[in-house]
Design a protein around this motif. Structure first.
Motif: not given
Lengths: 549, 345
Positions: A1-7, A9-10, A12-14, A457, B62, B65, B73, B78
């Protein structure tokens, strides 16, 4: 199953880029904020007097100038544009190009050169006296009507270029259609071309009006009082900031009304695109006397607006060049060139930043704000100057009092005593001159280039430096050159904001001319004109786009 | 284990048209999935959402994963390690082939970069071209550079946006084989967007069909071809005869006669019969009489337009017999290759 660890919001440079761009846009609005804030402080002590005795003249003269100069630029620009783009006559190719050249002569230089030509000691009156004796009528051109004619001679290329492009590209098929339907050249001009060309002509006339309202040198020299001279008078003679701000606000309203009128008269044709493929129109070959009429008709404005003043300046220059203090002259050139180069670099860099962020953001609100922040070209130089000077002086005073409280040696006027204020004001006023070529440069770089770099990237900074910058080289070069020349010519803003004893070629030539030292004034004037001639050819193609509000 | 998972992804553009609506999809490691549909069906938008060039308005994406978009999010392109081959290739015109390929290897050491460049040039068979500029290459070569550039940083997933649309028909077949080979050789998981079902069928492990922003059906190519979920998908794979049928418990009736299909219960549906499953036979008792309306010469075969009852049919015939309009012929239907889409109640 897909893990739902939250990142997270970046951010970022923008976002950093966006903040930088928004701060720049906010700063570019300073002159406008000053004027608006100034209105709430109430009019100064002199306002009542100004309003009663001087303002009616300012309004009357400014409007008459806009109207009269506009009509005269049509008189010079329209028939010539029609002739060179639809007919064939001797010298057409050369004249087609020479008709743009008056644009390289700033209005104030044109003004004092003509004043000299018509002066009692000038060569017209001297030769008339020689021929007919002393009884010849004295011809006085130092009045409102004189300024109209002089300014129209310097500014008609705006109308000429815009009309010619329209005739060559957009209306080619219309002209051909009306001619195959049996209409004569004149008939098709008045019945078909003029009504259809109206939006383009309105755009040209708007540019002319902006230049007329911006002018300080020519009107001062000819003793005509306008809004701009009023602002100078309030600031330098009456030392009344509030009066200057109130005048600036009135002038801004006038500009605003002109822009509204333009929008109204242009109607649907808001996006006038002159860069269409030019397939030359089949030109009607003129014969007999009519071909010489056409030649003279096109030669006259070139002669009056370019050849004659240039000749007069060259004659003065030869007589005075030996007397010119070389060290002074070199310093002035150095000041002018470094200032113009610095400001054009800033304008170009700011345009690059704003447009790059627009590409990152793809947001309509941002793009709207960006367009708004490049509207400085519509604000007359004197208004920009007052709008920058007032807040900067305030900052300077606070810095000085802060240093005094700390018992340190005061740094002097950091913003207004140096070229910093001047650089900033130039950026506000000339941003659009750099912005438009850079914008069309960006349009030619496919969005997928940026996207490709992103998916590889690569962050924003490298993307800007390695992809956009090399691909925009040509556009950036054009932007630098155009701003450089415009700043070299600039007078009113420089006069108000320059540091004490700081001279540019423009201020020097104006001051010398005001002291009736025409011959000496000719030297810096010629430098301005010669440098200005370089990009006129480039201007020919992008002129219309660059200043369209 | 799925490398990419889309959960109810939705994207609206201004003007309220739903570009992508509620799309859920999984792509497994090493797979080549083709996203296909008519132009404007949302396939490119979906691809750009996966790459991070568009933000979805709803649902989540996703990758390996890891949530890359959704629930507030968003990971910028990049930082996603997703390679994208653009429709116009988007090669940097001011850089050589070599510079283009190593552009995404900024953080690699010099020697690593060089060996990766050599590896890539070998993979796309462009050794000796490294100092050329994009404009000095042919369309097919430019595309191979674009693929090499996208593969160089070892992306988790490679996306290809209409990779063959800029190539002429003669070149297309060859390039298709080359690209297939490159992708299999490098073991890349890839998603290919194409409007051409031939691209999809010849290259993909699975095909996903989109229409008006919705995902209609996903499956291996022959499953979609033989068992389309609806008549739209059936037509999407090429010319097909769509014949309304009714079943009244045991027998299936249609305008082309009673069909020998085992179907129980009262229902209606549509019989999908490919042109190659109709043959013209000499007198035969089980055949159906039909009239020829038109004949189209197709080079290697001929296509006949037929009329049977109220029903118009297409069939493909070899060139050895000459047919002309107005002629009557007997037809036999190869029902083994037929598929009935029953109406849902």
């Amino acid at each position: 199953m897909i893990s739902t660890n939250r990142l997270p919001f970046r951010i970022g440079p923008v976002s950093k880029w966006l903040i930088a761009a928004l701060v720049v846009m906010l700063l570019l609005g300073i002159p406008i904020y000053t004027v608006i804030a100034g209105l709430f402080k109430g009019p100064g002590a002199n306002w009542e007097h100004l309003q009663k005795f001087l303002l009616p003249d300012y309004v009357k003269n400014s409007l008459l100038l806009v109207f009269g100069t506009g009509l005269l630029t049509l008189f010079w620009g329209l028939p010539t544009a029609w002739l060179v783009s639809t007919t064939q006559f001797p010298g057409r190719r050369l004249l087609e190009w020479l008709l743009i050249m008056p644009l390289s002569i700033p209005t104030y230089i044109m003004a004092f050169t003509y004043a000299g030509i018509f002066d009692y000691t000038g060569f017209i009156q001297t030769s008339l006296r020689k021929a007919f004796g002393l009884k010849v009528l004295h011809l006085d051109i130092l009045n409102l009507y004189g300024v109209m004619v002089i300014m129209s001679l310097a500014l008609f290329p705006y109308v000429y270029v815009i009309a010619r492009t329209a005739f060559l590209t957009r209306f080619r098929s219309l002209i051909e259609a009306s001619q195959t339907l049996g209409a004569s050249v004149t008939q098709s001009f008045f019945k078909v071309i003029l009504p259809v060309a109206r939006p383009a002509l309105v755009a040209g006339l708007t540019l002319v009006s902006m230049e007329v309202l911006n002018d300080y040198g020519a009107v001062t020299y000819y003793g005509v009082t306008t809004f701009t001279t009023g602002i100078f008078h309030s600031w330098f003679s009456l030392e009344d900031i509030q009066a200057a701000i109130y005048l600036s606000a009135t002038l801004l309203m006038t500009v605003f009304i002109i822009l509204l009128l333009e929008k109204y008269f242009r109607g649907q044709e808001r996006f006038y695109n002159p860069v269409l493929a030019e397939r030359p129109l089949k030109k009607n070959r003129l014969t007999g006397s009519s071909k010489w009429m056409a030649f003279l008709c096109c030669l006259l404005p070139v002669f009056l607006g370019f050849i004659l003043p240039l000749f007069q300046l060259a004659v003065w220059c030869l007589s005075s060049f030996a007397d010119v203090s070389h060290i002074d002259f070199i310093t002035t050139i150095f000041n002018s060139f470094t200032l113009a180069f610095g400001a054009s670099a800033v304008c170009t860099a700011v345009s690059l930043l704003l447009l790059f962020v627009s590409r990152l953001q793809r947001n309509r609100v941002y793009d709207g704000l960006m367009k708004l922040s490049t509207m400085g070209y519509a604000i007359p130089g004197a208004v920009v100057a007052i709008g920058v000077l007032v807040p900067f002086l305030l900052v300077d005073k606070n810095i000085i009092s802060l240093f005094r409280q700390l018992n340190l040696t005061t740094p002097g006027l950091v913003l207004t005593g140096t070229v910093f204020g001047l650089l900033f004001a130039f950026t506000v006023r000339f941003l659009s001159v750099a912005f438009n070529p850079v914008e069309s440069g960006f349009e030619k770089v496919a969005r997928s280039m940026d996207e490709a770099a992103a998916t590889l990237g690569v962050g924003n900074w490298r993307r800007l430096m390695n992809i956009n910058l090399p691909l925009l080289k040509g556009a950036l070069g054009t932007a630098l050159l155009l701003v450089f020349v415009d700043i070299l010519k600039e007078l009113p803003l420089t006069l108000i904001l320059r540091p004490f004893n700081f001279n540019t070629l423009a201020t020097r030539s104006f001051e010398l001319a005001s002291d009736e030292q025409m011959a000496a004034a000719a030297v810096p004037s010629l430098v301005i004109i010669l440098v200005g001639m370089v990009p006129v050819y480039i201007l020919n193609t992008i002129l219309i786009k660059r200043k369209s509000p | 284990m799925s490398l990419l998972e889309l959960q109810s992804v939705t994207k609206t553009f201004t003007g309220n048209s739903l570009a992508v609506e509620n799309v859920s999809l999984q792509v497994t490691q090493g797979e080549l999935l083709a996203l296909t549909g008519e132009s404007g069906c949302g396939k490119t938008t979906l691809l750009r959402i996966i790459a991070g060039l568009e933000q979805p308005d709803g649902g989540s994406v996703y990758l390996d994963n890891q949530l890359v978009a959704g629930n507030g999010h968003f990971i910028h392109p990049q930082h996603r390690q997703v390679g994208l081959v653009f429709q116009d290739y988007a090669l940097f015109p001011h850089m050589t082939v070599a510079k283009n390929i190593i552009f995404g290897l900024g953080s690699w050491s010099r020697t690593e970069r060089h060996s990766r460049l050599m590896e890539m040039l070998k993979l796309v068979e462009l050794k000796g071209f490294e100092d050329r500029y994009p404009h000095q290459l042919s369309g097919g070569q430019q595309q191979r550079v674009a693929i090499a550039r996208a593969l160089a940083p070892k992306p988790k997933l490679l996306l290809l946006d209409e990779p063959f649309s800029n190539l002429d028909t003669l070149l297309k077949d060859q390039v298709r084989r080359e690209v297939s080979a490159i992708l299999r050789l490098s073991g890349t998981t890839a998603i290919l967007v194409t409007h051409d079902i031939q691209d999809a069928m010849s290259m993909a492990d699975r095909i996903a069909i989109l229409r008006n922003g919705r995902l209609l059906q996903v499956g291996v190519p022959n499953q979609l071809y033989d068992h389309p979920m609806d008549s739209y998908i059936a037509s999407f794979f090429g010319k097909v005869n769509l014949i309304p049928v009714t079943s009244d418990g045991g027998r299936v009736n249609s305008e082309i006669g009673s069909l020998d299909l085992n179907e129980i219960g009262d229902k209606t549906g549509i019989l999908c019969l490919r042109p190659q499953h109709i043959t013209i036979v000499k007198d035969n008792e089980s055949a159906t009489l039909s009239e020829i309306i038109g004949v189209t010469y197709l080079g290697n075969c001929q296509q006949l337009e037929l009329k049977t009852g109220g029903c118009q049919l297409w069939c493909i015939q070899p060139l050895n017999v000459k047919y002309s309009p107005g002629q009557e012929v007997n037809l036999r239907f190869d029902l083994g290759g037929a598929h009935v889409i029953w109406d849902q109640h």
